[in-house]
Design a protein around this motif. Structure first.
Motif, short mmCIF file in Angstrom:
data_model
loop_
_atom_site.label_atom_id
_atom_site.label_comp_id
_atom_site.label_asym_id
_atom_site.label_seq_id
_atom_site.Cartn_x
_atom_site.Cartn_y
_atom_site.Cartn_z
N ASN A 64 0.65 -0.85 -0.22
CA ASN A 64 0.02 -0.02 0.14
C ASN A 64 0.94 1.46 0.12
N SER A 65 2.06 1.57 1.22
CA SER A 65 3.09 2.57 0.89
C SER A 65 3.17 2.48 -0.52
N LEU A 66 4.12 1.43 -1.30
CA LEU A 66 4.19 2.38 -2.49
C LEU A 66 4.10 2.13 -3.55
N ARG A 67 2.17 1.42 -3.29
CA ARG A 67 0.74 1.96 -4.72
C ARG A 67 1.03 3.31 -4.00
N ALA A 68 1.38 4.08 -2.64
CA ALA A 68 0.70 5.92 -2.83
C ALA A 68 2.08 6.32 -3.70
N LEU A 69 3.10 5.96 -3.04
CA LEU A 69 4.35 6.17 -4.07
C LEU A 69 4.15 6.36 -5.66
N ASP A 70 3.60 5.88 -5.76
CA ASP A 70 3.14 5.14 -7.58
C ASP A 70 2.15 6.77 -8.02
N LEU A 71 1.17 6.75 -6.85
CA LEU A 71 0.44 8.41 -7.28
C LEU A 71 1.17 9.22 -6.88
N ALA A 72 2.05 9.63 -5.80
CA ALA A 72 2.91 10.48 -5.82
C ALA A 72 4.13 10.86 -6.91
N VAL A 73 4.17 9.61 -7.76
CA VAL A 73 5.20 9.73 -8.81
C VAL A 73 4.36 10.26 -10.07
N ASP A 74 3.22 10.15 -10.17
CA ASP A 74 2.58 10.64 -11.10
C ASP A 74 2.37 11.83 -10.80
N PHE A 75 2.04 12.17 -9.30
CA PHE A 75 1.15 14.20 -9.66
C PHE A 75 2.91 14.79 -10.00
N GLY A 76 4.40 14.29 -8.99
CA GLY A 76 5.06 14.79 -9.39
C GLY A 76 5.66 15.18 -11.23
N MET A 77 4.76 13.84 -12.19
CA MET A 77 5.07 14.11 -13.02
C MET A 77 4.48 14.60 -13.84
N ARG A 78 3.14 14.83 -14.10
CA ARG A 78 1.89 15.20 -14.61
C ARG A 78 2.36 17.13 -13.33
N TYR A 79 2.19 16.96 -12.88
CA TYR A 79 2.12 18.77 -11.83
C TYR A 79 3.42 19.19 -11.56
#
Length: 136
Positions: free
Chosen positions: A24-39
């Motif tokens: 779950n924490s690694l999936r949260a990291l995936d989401l944060a990385v996506d926000f980092g790339m997009r925004y």
């Protein structure tokens, strides 16, 4: 049709991501990385540990998930479990630095799979002065 708006990027300029090695924490990291790339969000990963013997494993998991997609900061917080808790240490970091959001796993490494939200995620979501996104 109008141009896309990135208003949400102002809500997510600086994100804190607690990582304990759980899926779950690694999936949260995936989401944060996506926000980092997009925004263009600035990502800070925090790992709170009492003995910190597994730091190489945690860093390896983080590197594997990020895969050089974005830059990030890594904070290691070593605690005495008798004097503090993981949630207290995360809340201290949030109150010391201006984060816009926290993205974290809803459950960590607890053994009871019947629990939908762990004690750390619950404490953070209730007490954090910023938006909290829980990932399941």
């Amino acid at each position: 049709m109008s141009e896309p708006s990135y208003f949400v990027s102002f809500w997510l300029r600086k994100i804190l991501v607690p990582v304990d090695g759980s899926e779950n924490s690694l999936r949260a990291l995936d989401l944060a990385v996506d926000f980092g790339m997009r925004y263009g969000s600035k990502i800070t990963i925090i790992h709170v540990c009492s003995d910190c013997n597994n730091m190489n494993d945690i860093q390896s998991l983080i590197e594997k998930r990020i895969n050089n997609k974005i830059e990030y900061d890594l904070k290691i917080v070593k605690i005495n479990i008798k004097e503090s808790s993981v949630s207290n240490e995360i809340l201290k970091v949030i109150n010391e630095e201006p984060y816009d959001a926290i993205i974290m796993g809803a459950r960590g490494t607890s053994l009871n799979s019947d629990i939908n939200i762990g004690s750390t995620a619950l404490a953070i979501s209730i007490n954090a002065p910023v938006s909290v996104i829980l990932v399941r």
